[in-house]
Design an enzyme around this catalytic site. Structure first.
Site, PDB file in Angstrom:
ATOM      1  N   ASP A  60     -39.230  25.157  -5.450  1.00 27.34           N
ATOM      2  CA  ASP A  60     -40.526  25.222  -4.778  1.00 27.34           C
ATOM      3  C   ASP A  60     -41.215  23.861  -4.840  1.00 27.34           C
ATOM      4  OD1 ASP A  60     -41.546  27.385  -7.465  1.00 27.34           O
ATOM      5  OD2 ASP A  60     -41.471  25.197  -7.447  1.00 27.34           O
ATOM      6  N   ASP A  62     -44.855  21.797  -5.028  1.00 29.68           N
ATOM      7  CA  ASP A  62     -46.272  21.845  -5.339  1.00 29.68           C
ATOM      8  C   ASP A  62     -46.932  20.548  -4.897  1.00 29.68           C
ATOM      9  OD1 ASP A  62     -45.959  24.328  -6.535  1.00 29.68           O
ATOM     10  OD2 ASP A  62     -45.560  23.467  -8.506  1.00 29.68           O
ATOM     11  N   ASP A 139     -47.304  18.306 -18.924  1.00 29.13           N
ATOM     12  CA  ASP A 139     -46.581  18.369 -20.195  1.00 29.13           C
ATOM     13  C   ASP A 139     -45.621  17.195 -20.409  1.00 29.13           C
ATOM     14  OD1 ASP A 139     -44.953  19.407 -18.178  1.00 29.13           O
ATOM     15  OD2 ASP A 139     -44.570  21.323 -19.169  1.00 29.13           O
TER      16      ASP A 139
HETATM   17  P1  ATP Z   1     -39.457  24.692 -12.549  1.00 34.72           P
HETATM   18  O1  ATP Z   1     -38.267  23.953 -12.128  1.00 34.72           O
HETATM   19  O2  ATP Z   1     -39.138  25.769 -13.495  1.00 34.72           O
HETATM   20  O3  ATP Z   1     -40.380  25.147 -11.457  1.00 34.72           O
HETATM   21  P2  ATP Z   1     -41.716  23.069 -13.199  1.00 34.72           P
HETATM   22  O4  ATP Z   1     -41.866  21.845 -14.057  1.00 34.72           O
HETATM   23  O5  ATP Z   1     -42.012  22.910 -11.745  1.00 34.72           O
HETATM   24  O6  ATP Z   1     -40.266  23.621 -13.445  1.00 34.72           O
HETATM   25  P3  ATP Z   1     -43.853  24.961 -13.210  1.00 34.72           P
HETATM   26  O7  ATP Z   1     -44.145  26.061 -14.164  1.00 34.72           O
HETATM   27  O8  ATP Z   1     -43.595  25.259 -11.790  1.00 34.72           O
HETATM   28  O9  ATP Z   1     -42.610  24.185 -13.828  1.00 34.72           O
HETATM   29  O10 ATP Z   1     -45.053  23.934 -13.361  1.00 34.72           O
HETATM   30  C1  ATP Z   1     -45.345  22.958 -12.391  1.00 34.72           C
HETATM   31  C2  ATP Z   1     -45.937  21.714 -13.076  1.00 34.72           C
HETATM   32  O11 ATP Z   1     -47.143  22.048 -13.780  1.00 34.72           O
HETATM   33  C3  ATP Z   1     -45.048  21.068 -14.119  1.00 34.72           C
HETATM   34  O12 ATP Z   1     -44.114  20.196 -13.543  1.00 34.72           O
HETATM   35  C4  ATP Z   1     -46.061  20.352 -14.999  1.00 34.72           C
HETATM   36  O13 ATP Z   1     -46.465  19.135 -14.402  1.00 34.72           O
HETATM   37  C5  ATP Z   1     -47.232  21.314 -14.985  1.00 34.72           C
HETATM   38  N1  ATP Z   1     -47.175  22.272 -16.099  1.00 34.72           N
HETATM   39  C6  ATP Z   1     -46.563  23.490 -16.110  1.00 34.72           C
HETATM   40  N2  ATP Z   1     -46.695  24.107 -17.289  1.00 34.72           N
HETATM   41  C7  ATP Z   1     -47.414  23.278 -18.076  1.00 34.72           C
HETATM   42  C8  ATP Z   1     -47.889  23.346 -19.423  1.00 34.72           C
HETATM   43  N3  ATP Z   1     -47.635  24.401 -20.185  1.00 34.72           N
HETATM   44  N4  ATP Z   1     -48.610  22.287 -19.882  1.00 34.72           N
HETATM   45  C9  ATP Z   1     -48.867  21.221 -19.107  1.00 34.72           C
HETATM   46  N5  ATP Z   1     -48.441  21.094 -17.846  1.00 34.72           N
HETATM   47  C10 ATP Z   1     -47.720  22.103 -17.327  1.00 34.72           C
HETATM   48 MG    MG Z   2     -42.161  24.519 -10.277  1.00 39.53          MG
END
Ligand code: ATP
Ligand code: MG
Length: 414
Positions: A60, A62, A139
């Site tokens: 996805d 963002d 994070d």
């Molecule tokens: P995935 O491939 O699983 O989607 P992702 O990094 O995109 O991994 P998401 O949960 O979609 O994970 O989160 C999107 C973004 O939001 C992350 O890349 C990070 O920048 C931020 N983020 C998510 N969770 C946290 C957290 N617990 N603390 C700080 N930032 C976070």
């Molecule tokens: Mg994501």
């Protein structure tokens, strides 16, 4: 004004990085161009930029922007606002949703602004901020890269680009503090390292084991979601091994971890790993997977231990089974909110196991017709992998299924 001591970003020009618009979904491109044409900043951010740089197709996309949610809604007809504590814009294109978040500071650590229960930690207000604020509240450094549609550059405020190139996961800021703010980051470290094949930087890894008990304070519903991402996204086995390595297992699956520790010969662990491998293989083959079977695998050591304990006390076997299943479920759901629609079939998978030893004709037909037969049979197969004495049961039921299948075919053709 939020005060951030962040240096100007490293700007990686188009010719120096591999991100191509061809790999960005048309919906995300429409959002980025729409924001730009309306006079706002819009960046692709987070996991999508990280995955594209690592050569993985994102699942996805963002977007982060300086426009407020209301301003975003004014730009896109197909937009709805969600969230109360922190508002987000969802721009909807058929089945694809592009999440658009206004730059913000001081994240309470619940992901991309998703409303989650307050779990008692870090209850600062979410406030809008600058792009610099937005970068440092994320994070890992590799999750804080911004792809600009205007000039196709990548902006890096925290050293994430070098970390992606080095295939390294590193928390932004002081690791222990970042884990305290949000212990789920412990699980995200493990999960992202397993998914990406990245190493966890030494300073980010060092406090993990000591911080693990803090997971007990995270919301159990959020831990269930995170467990599904850990184990049902195609990387269950490496995730499990990393949970063991960083001593996170007792915090997540306390009774299973204790049972594995107590079980000297290791066959239960071997079976568990085989179950996770087969889950990963199913996902790779595009086959469906369910949390019910997954949790049947994960909690089987705990169930076996509890069952043995009750039977040693002389409890009748049938009663002991149900009681062991109920106790293990009750204890586990205090930590991880496994919904009943998964815990009930999980229990059925366990309860059907002794019935594979019974071969009377009537019983065979009844078991074959059970809605959970196939899952229970697959589970028997896992057990047989570490218990050769189950080979004859396995063969019997394989043949019984084949015969039932052939009979059904004859019936259908008649
Ligand atoms: P995935 O491939 O699983 O989607 P992702 O990094 O995109 O991994 P998401 O949960 O979609 O994970 O989160 C999107 C973004 O939001 C992350 O890349 C990070 O920048 C931020 N983020 C998510 N969770 C946290 C957290 N617990 N603390 C700080 N930032 C976070
Ligand atoms: Mg994501």
């Amino acid at each position: 004004m939020p005060d951030t001591a962040v240096a100007p970003p490293l700007v990686i020009p188009r010719e120096s990085h591999p991100i191509s618009r061809r790999n960005i979904s048309p919906a995300a491109l429409k959002v980025l161009y729409g924001l730009r044409d309306a006079g706002y900043q819009g960046f692709l951010v987070g996991g999508a930029v990280r995955d594209l740089l690592a050569g993985i197709q994102p699942k996805d996309f963002d977007v982060a922007t300086d426009a407020t949610p209301e301003q975003v809604r004014a730009v896109f007809r197909n937009c709805r606002l969600i969230g109360r504590r922190f508002r987000l814009a969802h721009v909807v294109f058929g089945r694809e949703i592009i999440e658009v978040a206004t730059f913000r500071a001081n994240d309470a650590g619940d992901g991309e602004g998703r409303e989650t229960e307050d779990d008692g930690r870090l209850l600062r207000d979410n406030v809008y901020g600058s792009i610099e604020d937005d970068a440092v509240r994320r994070d890992f450094t590799v999750n804080a890269l911004y792809y600009a549609i205007g000039d196709f550059t990548v902006r890096d405020y925290v050293g994430g680009y070098a970390d992606v190139m080095a295939r390294r996961l590193r928390l932004i800021g002081e690791p222990e503090q970042r884990y305290r703010e949000d212990p789920v980051r412990l699980l995200r470290a493990v999960r992202l390292a397993a998914k990406l094949g990245f190493s966890i930087d030494a300073a980010t890894a060092a406090p993990m084991a000591a911080m693990a008990p803090l997971l007990a304070g995270s919301a159990s519903a959020r831990l269930f979601d995170e467990s599904v991402k850990l184990f049902l996204a195609g990387h269950a086995e490496p995730s499990f091994l990393a949970l063991e390595q960083h001593q996170l297992l007792p915090a997540l699956l306390p009774e299973a971890a204790a049972a594995l520790r107590a079980h000297r010969n290791g066959s239960l662990r071997t079976m568990l790993l085989a179950g996770l491998q087969s889950t990963d293989a199913r996902i790779a083959a595009g086959k469906p997977v369910t949390p019910a079977f997954l949790y049947a695998v994960l909690l089987w050591p705990a169930y076996c231990r509890e069952l043995a304990r009750l039977q040693a006390q002389g409890v009748d076997p049938a009663v002991a089974q149900q009681r062991a299943a109920d106790r293990v479920t009750l204890h586990q759901t205090q930590r991880i909110a496994l919904p009943r629609r998964f815990s009930l079939p999980m229990q059925e998978i366990w309860m059907l196991q002794p019935r594979f030893a019974l071969r009377q004709k009537k019983r065979v037909h009844r078991l074959l017709a059970h809605p959970r037969f196939r899952a229970a049979y697959d589970f028997l197969e896992l057990r047989a992998g570490v218990a050769p004495e189950l080979a004859t049961d396995l063969q019997f039921w394989r043949e019984a299924q084949a015969q039932a299948g052939a009979l059904a075919k004859v019936d259908a053709e008649a």
